[in-house]
Design an enzyme around this catalytic site. Structure first.
Site, short mmCIF file in Angstrom:
data_model
loop_
_atom_site.label_atom_id
_atom_site.label_comp_id
_atom_site.label_asym_id
_atom_site.label_seq_id
_atom_site.Cartn_x
_atom_site.Cartn_y
_atom_site.Cartn_z
N TYR A 151 2.41 2.57 -3.58
CA TYR A 151 1.81 3.05 -4.82
C TYR A 151 2.74 4.02 -5.56
CZ TYR A 151 -1.97 4.46 -7.95
OH TYR A 151 -2.74 4.70 -9.05
N LEU A 205 -6.22 1.46 1.11
CA LEU A 205 -7.44 0.85 1.67
C LEU A 205 -7.16 -0.55 2.22
CD1 LEU A 205 -10.39 1.78 -0.72
CD2 LEU A 205 -10.13 2.36 1.71
N GLU A 206 -6.14 -1.21 1.71
CA GLU A 206 -5.82 -2.56 2.17
C GLU A 206 -4.93 -2.58 3.41
OE1 GLU A 206 -7.53 -2.51 -1.54
OE2 GLU A 206 -5.51 -1.71 -1.25
N CYS A 228 0.51 6.57 0.64
CA CYS A 228 0.38 7.94 0.18
C CYS A 228 -0.83 8.05 -0.73
CB CYS A 228 1.64 8.35 -0.58
SG CYS A 228 1.56 10.02 -1.26
N ILE A 241 -2.73 10.91 -3.00
CA ILE A 241 -2.69 12.26 -3.57
C ILE A 241 -4.03 12.52 -4.26
CG2 ILE A 241 -1.54 13.82 -5.19
CD1 ILE A 241 1.02 12.11 -4.78
N ALA A 273 -8.79 13.80 -9.63
CA ALA A 273 -9.95 14.52 -10.18
C ALA A 273 -11.29 13.93 -9.73
CB ALA A 273 -9.87 14.50 -11.70
N THR A 274 -11.26 12.80 -9.02
CA THR A 274 -12.51 12.15 -8.62
C THR A 274 -12.65 12.09 -7.11
OG1 THR A 274 -11.61 9.91 -8.51
CG2 THR A 274 -12.32 10.69 -10.69
N HIS A 323 -12.68 9.47 -5.39
CA HIS A 323 -12.00 8.27 -4.88
C HIS A 323 -11.03 8.64 -3.74
CE1 HIS A 323 -10.40 4.24 -4.85
NE2 HIS A 323 -9.19 4.71 -5.02
N ASN A 336 -0.17 5.81 12.50
CA ASN A 336 -0.71 6.06 11.16
C ASN A 336 0.18 7.05 10.42
OD1 ASN A 336 -2.14 6.64 8.86
ND2 ASN A 336 -4.04 7.16 9.90
#
Length: 178
Positions: free
Chosen positions: A27, A59-60, A82, A84, A87-88, A90, A114
Site C-alpha cells: 500500500y 486484510l487480504e 503497513c 497507519i 481519521a476513521t 477502519h 507477522n
C-alpha cells in the site's frame, strides 16, 4: 516478535530445502520496498527459497496465506504490510482482523512471521521498515524460519490421534474386525 528483542536466536539450520512465501500488501510503496528488502535479506542469508505474493491490502494477507497453504507447497509465510492510523475506525478493523486471522492460521499449524506494521504515523512506519533500525520485516522472516524449524523438529501429526484400538474389535453382532 523477532527483531525487537535483545535476545537474538540467530537463524536456524535446515537439513532439507525450505520454501517461504512473502505475502505483502504494498500500500505504501517505499515502506513495502524496505520491508521486502529486509525479509528477503534474512531468507537469502538462511539459504531459503522464497516467492513474493502481492495483495491489495493487509486484510487480504491472511486470506492469501490460507490459499497458498492449501494450494501450494510452502513451508512457511512472512506476512508484510503497513497500516497507519487515519481519521476513521477502519484502522482498528484492519489491525485487529488481520492479526486475528494470522493468529488463527498459526494455531492451525501454519508457520507465519507477522511483519504487518501498525503505527500512528508514517515516521513510525519508516523506522519499523528500516533494515538498520527496528527491521520488523526481517524479524518476521526470522520468526517464520524458527517456526518451520520447530515444526520439523517435532514432526507432523502421525494421524489416528486419540483413541487407538489394539488388536481386534468385537462388533455388536458378534463379528470381529482387525
Amino acid at each position: 516478535m523477532a527483531g525487537h528483542s535483545d535476545n537474538d536466536l540467530g537463524l536456524p539450520d535446515f537439513d532439507k530445502p525450505v520454501k517461504v512465501a512473502i505475502v505483502i500488501a504494498p500500500y505504501y510503496s517505499s515502506i513495502s520496498e524496505a520491508q521486502l528488502t529486509a525479509a528477503r535479506g534474512v531468507l537469502d542469508k538462511a539459504g531459503v527459497t522464497h516467492e513474493t505474493i502481492e495483495v491489495p491490502g493487509s486484510l487480504e494477507v491472511p486470506t492469501a496465506i490460507g490459499i497458498a497453504a492449501r494450494l501450494s507447497n510452502f513451508d512457511g509465510f512472512v506476512a508484510l504490510g503497513c497500516v497507519i492510523r487515519g481519521a476513521t475506525s477502519h484502522y482498528d478493523v484492519v489491525v485487529n482482523e488481520s492479526a486475528r486471522a494470522l493468529t488463527m492460521l498459526g494455531l492451525q499449524g501454519l508457520c507465519i512471521g507477522n511483519g504487518i506494521i501498525t503505527v500512528e504515523t508514517r515516521e513510525q512506519a519508516e523506522e519499523r521498515a528500516d533494515e538498520a533500525r527496528l527491521n520488523t520485516a526481517g524479524g518476521a522472516a526470522e520468526a517464520a524460519l524458527h517456526l518451520i524449524a520447530l515444526t520439523r523438529k517435532y514432526g507432523k501429526p502421525k494421524g489416528n490421534l486419540g483413541f487407538k484400538p489394539s488388536g481386534t474389535i468385537e462388533i455388536a453382532d458378534g463379528s470381529t474386525r482387525a
